[in-house]
Design a protein around this motif. Structure first.
Motif, short mmCIF file in Angstrom:
data_model
loop_
_atom_site.label_atom_id
_atom_site.label_comp_id
_atom_site.label_asym_id
_atom_site.label_seq_id
_atom_site.Cartn_x
_atom_site.Cartn_y
_atom_site.Cartn_z
N GLY A 301 0.52 -0.98 0.06
CA GLY A 301 0.23 0.17 0.44
C GLY A 301 0.64 1.57 -0.13
O GLY A 301 1.94 1.42 0.51
N PHE A 323 -2.27 -0.94 6.44
CA PHE A 323 -2.45 -0.12 4.94
C PHE A 323 -3.77 0.78 6.11
O PHE A 323 -4.22 1.97 5.93
CB PHE A 323 -2.40 -0.43 4.33
CG PHE A 323 -3.20 0.20 3.08
CD1 PHE A 323 -2.58 1.51 2.77
CD2 PHE A 323 -4.81 0.92 2.31
CE1 PHE A 323 -3.18 2.35 2.03
CE2 PHE A 323 -4.90 1.59 1.32
CZ PHE A 323 -4.50 2.34 0.84
N MET A 349 -4.03 0.92 -2.65
CA MET A 349 -3.81 -0.44 -1.93
C MET A 349 -3.49 -1.37 -3.36
O MET A 349 -4.11 -1.49 -4.39
CB MET A 349 -4.75 -0.98 -1.58
CG MET A 349 -4.35 -2.43 -0.45
SD MET A 349 -3.37 -2.41 0.64
CE MET A 349 -3.05 -3.72 1.05
#
Length: 351
Positions: A301, A323, A349
């Motif tokens: 991410g 993340f 992501m």
């Protein structure tokens, strides 16, 4: 004829003549006889606002320009008399043509040549309200022009966007080209928060959309944007920009920094700050920029943030951060009410 040249105070003296300077101030100013409410003086700004001539205003009383009741008018006069440091209140006033508008009055009770007067600086709140409505509308349009979060087979985006006021000097944008399997993105942070900053921010967004298809390296794209934006940064302003390109054919992130000199990567539940050199855009027309490349793997991410968010992170970052945790931290920052700057971020992501 103003009261200075009437017989209200007798012969005009040097002190009274200095009151003529009130015609030079930008706000409407009125002097009113405290005992009977008769208008003694309006400066030119007040005459224009109420639509009276100098001669006409001297025949008027406070009840002629106020749309409030006689009782409320007297209450405000009495309160002004009691407040030694001045009294501020709002009221509804009326122009010569009968139109009613809301005003803010900064008043003071004082003695002038032995006569007690009510001195008032009057600000038209109606025009301020219209300006506020226009700024609010501009902010709504600015927000609607931002790209919506996307989720496809390669990546998912998460946006954070919180202006300090109605309109923002921060923006983000991105473009995904399916054919080339490339994701182009930008985060922008222009100095300031007003209409001028919003214009410059939107200009940079427009230049980003133009430069995406140019066959240039990322650093040369940033240099081109800097050159194009220079004529619009003539007052010492500048802009922070971070420009990046994800290439999913070879799993590389290529980036170039111009005043926003960092991004956060998250891999295996660990967050890391990567720093990159590069000065702000809008300072030097022929500026060159560096670029670097980061090799990524699915499951990683990335967070690209403006100062309003990044500077509120406690550093060094905790190592055990995923993340989702970082996104939650961003949301807490923008909803805490403690952030005094525009706060913008784009999270990506990888699947």
């Amino acid at each position: 004829m103003s009261f200075l040249h009437s017989n209200i105070f007798g012969e005009s003296c040097g002190y009274c003549q200095r009151i003529d300077l009130l015609n030079m101030i930008n706000d409407p100013f009125i002097l009113i006889d405290f005992e009977n409410g008769k208008i003694l003086f309006m400066n030119r700004k007040a005459l224009d606002m109420y639509q009276y001539s100098e001669e006409e205003c001297l025949t008027k009383f406070v009840k002629d320009i106020s749309h409030n009741s006689a009782r409320l008018i007297q209450e405000n006069l009495d309160l002004a008399k009691k407040q030694k440091d001045g009294y501020v209140f709002t009221a509804n006033h009326i122009k010569k043509d009968g139109s009613i508008f809301k005003v803010e009055i900064s008043s003071r009770y004082m003695s002038l040549h032995g006569k007690f007067v009510f001195a008032a600086v009057v600000r038209n709140l109606t025009s301020n309200g219209k300006m506020r409505e226009e700024i609010q509308l501009a902010g709504k349009v600015q927000r609607r022009l931002l790209p919506r979060d996307t989720d496809n087979h390669l990546f998912r985006t998460f946006s954070i966007y919180q202006p300090a006021n109605y309109i923002s000097g921060d923006l983000y944008d991105y473009v995904f080209q399916e054919e080339s399997q490339k994701l182009y993105g930008i985060v922008i942070d222009v100095m300031g928060h007003g209409l001028a900053a919003a214009f410059q921010t939107n200009l940079l967004k427009y230049l980003f959309l133009r430069v995406v298809d140019k066959k240039k390296s990322v650093k040369d794209k940033l240099a081109w944007m800097n050159k194009e934006v220079m004529p619009f940064f003539t007052g010492g302003e500048f802009a922070g920009v971070f420009l990046f390109e994800f290439d999913f054919t070879c799993n590389t992130l290529t980036y170039s920094a111009g005043g926003i000199n960092y991004f956060i990567s998250i891999k295996n539940q660990k967050a890391q700050i990567t720093k990159a050199p590069g000065i702000f855009l809008g300072i030097k027309e022929g500026e060159t920029f560096d670029q670097d490349t980061y090799s990524f793997q699915p499951g990683e991410g990335f967070l690209f943030l403006t100062d309003g968010l990044f500077e509120r992170f406690k550093q060094p970052l905790e190592q055990e951060l995923n993340f989702e945790s970082l996104l939650e931290m961003c949301e807490k920052i923008v909803t805490s009410g403690e952030c005094r700057d525009d706060a913008t971020g784009l999270g990506i992501m990888l699947h």
